[in-house]
Design a protein around this motif. Structure first.
Motif, PDB file in Angstrom:
ATOM      1  N   ARG A  29     -21.805  56.950  59.266  1.00  0.00           N
ATOM      2  CA  ARG A  29     -22.529  57.380  60.458  1.00  0.00           C
ATOM      3  C   ARG A  29     -22.457  58.886  60.678  1.00  0.00           C
ATOM      4  N   GLU A  32     -25.163  61.507  59.501  1.00  0.00           N
ATOM      5  CA  GLU A  32     -26.463  61.691  60.142  1.00  0.00           C
ATOM      6  C   GLU A  32     -26.461  62.752  61.232  1.00  0.00           C
ATOM      7  N   GLU A  74     -39.643  57.422  64.186  1.00  0.00           N
ATOM      8  CA  GLU A  74     -38.619  56.402  64.376  1.00  0.00           C
ATOM      9  C   GLU A  74     -39.127  55.277  65.266  1.00  0.00           C
ATOM     10  N   TRP A  81     -37.540  47.916  60.850  1.00  0.00           N
ATOM     11  CA  TRP A  81     -36.230  47.957  60.208  1.00  0.00           C
ATOM     12  C   TRP A  81     -35.297  46.910  60.807  1.00  0.00           C
ATOM     13  N   GLY A  97     -31.402  54.079  55.377  1.00  0.00           N
ATOM     14  CA  GLY A  97     -31.489  55.115  56.398  1.00  0.00           C
ATOM     15  C   GLY A  97     -30.858  56.419  55.937  1.00  0.00           C
ATOM     16  N   LEU A  98     -29.713  56.311  55.268  1.00  0.00           N
ATOM     17  CA  LEU A  98     -29.062  57.511  54.741  1.00  0.00           C
ATOM     18  C   LEU A  98     -29.903  58.152  53.641  1.00  0.00           C
ATOM     19  N   THR A 101     -32.801  59.978  55.315  1.00  0.00           N
ATOM     20  CA  THR A 101     -32.364  61.245  55.915  1.00  0.00           C
ATOM     21  C   THR A 101     -32.127  62.297  54.847  1.00  0.00           C
ATOM     22  N   GLY A 124     -37.927  61.507  57.761  1.00  0.00           N
ATOM     23  CA  GLY A 124     -36.581  61.128  58.168  1.00  0.00           C
ATOM     24  C   GLY A 124     -36.583  60.071  59.254  1.00  0.00           C
ATOM     25  N   ASN A 128     -35.544  55.808  58.764  1.00  0.00           N
ATOM     26  CA  ASN A 128     -34.216  55.642  59.358  1.00  0.00           C
ATOM     27  C   ASN A 128     -34.289  54.691  60.541  1.00  0.00           C
ATOM     28  N   ASN A 130     -31.358  53.296  61.627  1.00  0.00           N
ATOM     29  CA  ASN A 130     -29.920  53.080  61.744  1.00  0.00           C
ATOM     30  C   ASN A 130     -29.407  53.005  63.174  1.00  0.00           C
TER      31      ASN A 130
END
Length: 592
Positions: A29, A32, A74, A81, A97-98, A101, A124, A128, A130
């Motif tokens: 985490r 990010e 997003e 997602w 998600g990583l 990014t 991004g 993502n 997340n």
């Protein structure tokens, strides 16, 4: 109930706090916020270098569009997602998600025009999901409610830590050729792309997060968590290699009791030496399909119950006015002070005229205060009062914090800084309490963990769209307020939005106390689970474990029983902690 039943009642087994898996999740985490916040120190100069802005005032508009692009993208993919995580698992979505990014940072570093920068941020945001999936993962890791306050404080704490490291990283590494000529010679790629270096470092940090997540982050989905994970198996082999001990069984934390050894399927595959034979995976996939038929997740109509919908709407309102504060407060601090002290209670202008360095210091202190409050204040307060009472209190008190901000102009000069920090502390404490409490309440209100990914996906999308519009709308209102000679107009409009949120909070009931009988254990076809498990066992009778056989009877039956147990505990909790289930699934009243 009879005395025999009372004596036979067994207290549900309490699971320990999942320290190791939350630590692994935190390592993933923190990548990010470091990447997301690293662009803030140089975004003004980067936008200026594009040449789109005709005046310096327009730079802020373009910078706002770059920030909003992430939130808009997003919003468009958040629910998608969430649904993907319900179908394929939480871990693949988190890793994706990583990766998204990382791609965004690389594209952003090579941006030499505003459209490319806008595209990079949109990529991004779109890749993502997340925000919602991490909340779902924490909810599935921590099913014991006494652990929730501590667990839900971890991820906001990690975000605060990353939001301190990120800007420092971006500020130090931007324009390296100009700032560090002894280390970086002119004429290279870093001179042509002066903001590439901090983005490449951020991408490298994200690669580390991807590796850690792939090797050590366990799946938490109710059914898919029993599926063999070659990444976890490889991670355990790496740990065993560095321990240089093949005889000692390393106790790596798992979902079964939070502190379990490898599952039967993983143990057998590990014994098989990680063979390329995928028969175990193929047969497991068939069993997963059978499990999904036996375990019927609630439909969309049943998943989005009134408590869930109210909490999602409240989350959007919270995101709107808190992001409005984040955008307004630095602008208010930098607004030049009025020529004369204010006299009218409403019609007055002027800010504090603070320098960029002073504002930066105040914002960095905001991060430190947030970390401290998140770690030391939130868990004990929520444990004592409960997440529902704390959340309702925050939503009712929030308007006061916004109403008083413009009246800081009335303070004598020697007390102005104390007033600024007082307002900041109020905002931080309310935010530190409100956001995790909303996540806890949303988790406890969900009718089933099997649809929690979808619910959190919708919540994340809702918050994203409000975050996208919030800074833009509040900025326009603030500008109009200055034209009318009312510097507090935007603050008071924000307070009015908070009042709506407070009124809505009064309508809420604690979702943990609401029964959803139509989506409880009645939708678990236990007879189908039993028959399916027996069929799997018979189908694979006689297959040796050395050939990669996975004990699917154990996997399938356990997944089904876990879901049944979850539903029963939810029902028991709704009636009070003095009731439990017997082996047949019937209630047993145990009075103290």
């Amino acid at each position: 109930m009879s005395g025999t039943q009372e004596n036979g009642a067994q207290k549900p087994k309490t699971k320990g706090f999942p320290v190791q898996q939350l630590f692994v999740l935190s390592l993933c985490r923190i990548c990010e916020p470091i990447s997301f916040c690293s662009i803030f120190p140089y975004i003004y100069y980067m936008i200026k270098s594009f040449g789109n802005a005709k005046t310096d005032n327009e730079i802020a508009v373009y910078a706002g569009l770059v920030t909003s692009a992430f939130a808009f993208a997003e919003f468009t993919t958040g629910m998608m997602w969430g649904r993907i995580s319900d179908k394929y698992g939480r871990k693949p979505v988190l890793i994706m998600g990583l990766v998204g990014t990382m791609l965004s940072m690389i594209i952003f570093g090579f941006a030499k025009s505003f459209p490319v920068a806008l595209l990079a941020r949109a990529v991004g945001g779109a890749l993502n999901g997340n925000i919602g999936v991490i909340q779902t993962t924490v909810a599935e890791l921590v099913t014991e409610r006494e652990h929730q306050p501590k667990a839900y404080a971890v991820m906001p704490f990690i975000w605060c830590l990353g939001s301190i490291i990120g800007p420092a990283l971006g500020g130090l590494l931007a324009e390296p050729v100009t700032r560090y000529p002894n280390w970086f010679s002119p004429g290279g790629i870093l001179e042509e792309y002066p903001y590439l270096f901090p983005n490449m470092v951020s991408a490298g940090i994200l690669v580390i997060g991807i590796i850690i997540g792939s090797l050590f982050l366990e799946e938490t989905h109710q059914v898919l968590r029993e599926k063999p994970d070659r990444g976890i198996i490889a991670g355990r082999k790496i740990i065993a290699f560095f321990k240089r001990s093949n005889n000692e069984k390393s106790k790596y934390e798992g979902l079964n009791g939070y502190n379990s050894p490898p599952s039967e399927s993983e143990r057998l595959i590990a014994q098989d030496g990680g063979s390329n034979d995928n028969s175990g995976y193929e047969t497991f996939d068939n069993s997963v399909a059978q499990v999904k038929k036996a375990i019927k997740p609630p439909s969309v109509e049943k998943a989005f119950t009134p408590p869930v919908v109210l909490l999602i709407v409240s989350y959007g309102i919270l995101a709107y006015h808190t992001m409005g504060f984040e955008q307004l407060f630095p602008v208010f601090l930098s607004t030049p002070p009025a020529d004369e002290p204010p006299h009218h209670p409403f019609k007055f202008v002027g800010g504090f005229g603070l320098s960029t360095q002073a504002i930066g210091f105040i914002l960095s202190m905001q991060g430190l205060i947030s970390m401290t409050a998140q770690f030391f204040l939130f868990p004990p307060i929520v444990e004592y009062f409960g997440s529902f009472k704390v959340y309702r209190f925050c939503m009712l008190v929030y308007p006061i914090g916004y109403i008083i901000v413009p009246y800081l102009d009335f303070l004598p000069a020697e007390y102005s800084m104390a007033g600024i920090y007082a307002v900041l502390v109020i905002k931080i404490i309310l935010g530190v309490m409100a956001y995790p409490c909303n996540a806890i309440l949303l988790t406890n209100s969900a009718p089933s963990l099997l649809v929690l990914g979808t619910i959190n996906g919708v919540a994340a999308s809702t918050a994203s769209i409000f975050r996208a519009f919030g800074p833009t709308i509040t900025g326009i209102i603030y500008s109009k307020g200055l034209d009318y000679g009312i510097v507090g107009l935007a603050w008071w409009v924000n307070a009015a939005v908070c009042v709506l949120g407070g009124i809505q909070a009064l309508w809420m009931v604690d979702g943990a106390l609401v029964l959803h009988p139509e989506v409880e254990a009645g939708e678990m076809d236990e007879e189908a689970v039993e028959q399916m498990a027996v069929d799997v066992q018979i189908a694979h009778a006689g297959v040796s474990s050395t050939e990669g056989f996975v004990n699917e009877y154990h996997i399938v039956k356990k997944a089904a029983e876990d879901e049944i147990e979850h539903h029963q505990q939810e029902v028991a909790a709704s009636f009070g902690t003095s009731r439990s289930f017997d082996a047949s699934g019937s209630f047993i009243a145990s009075r103290s």
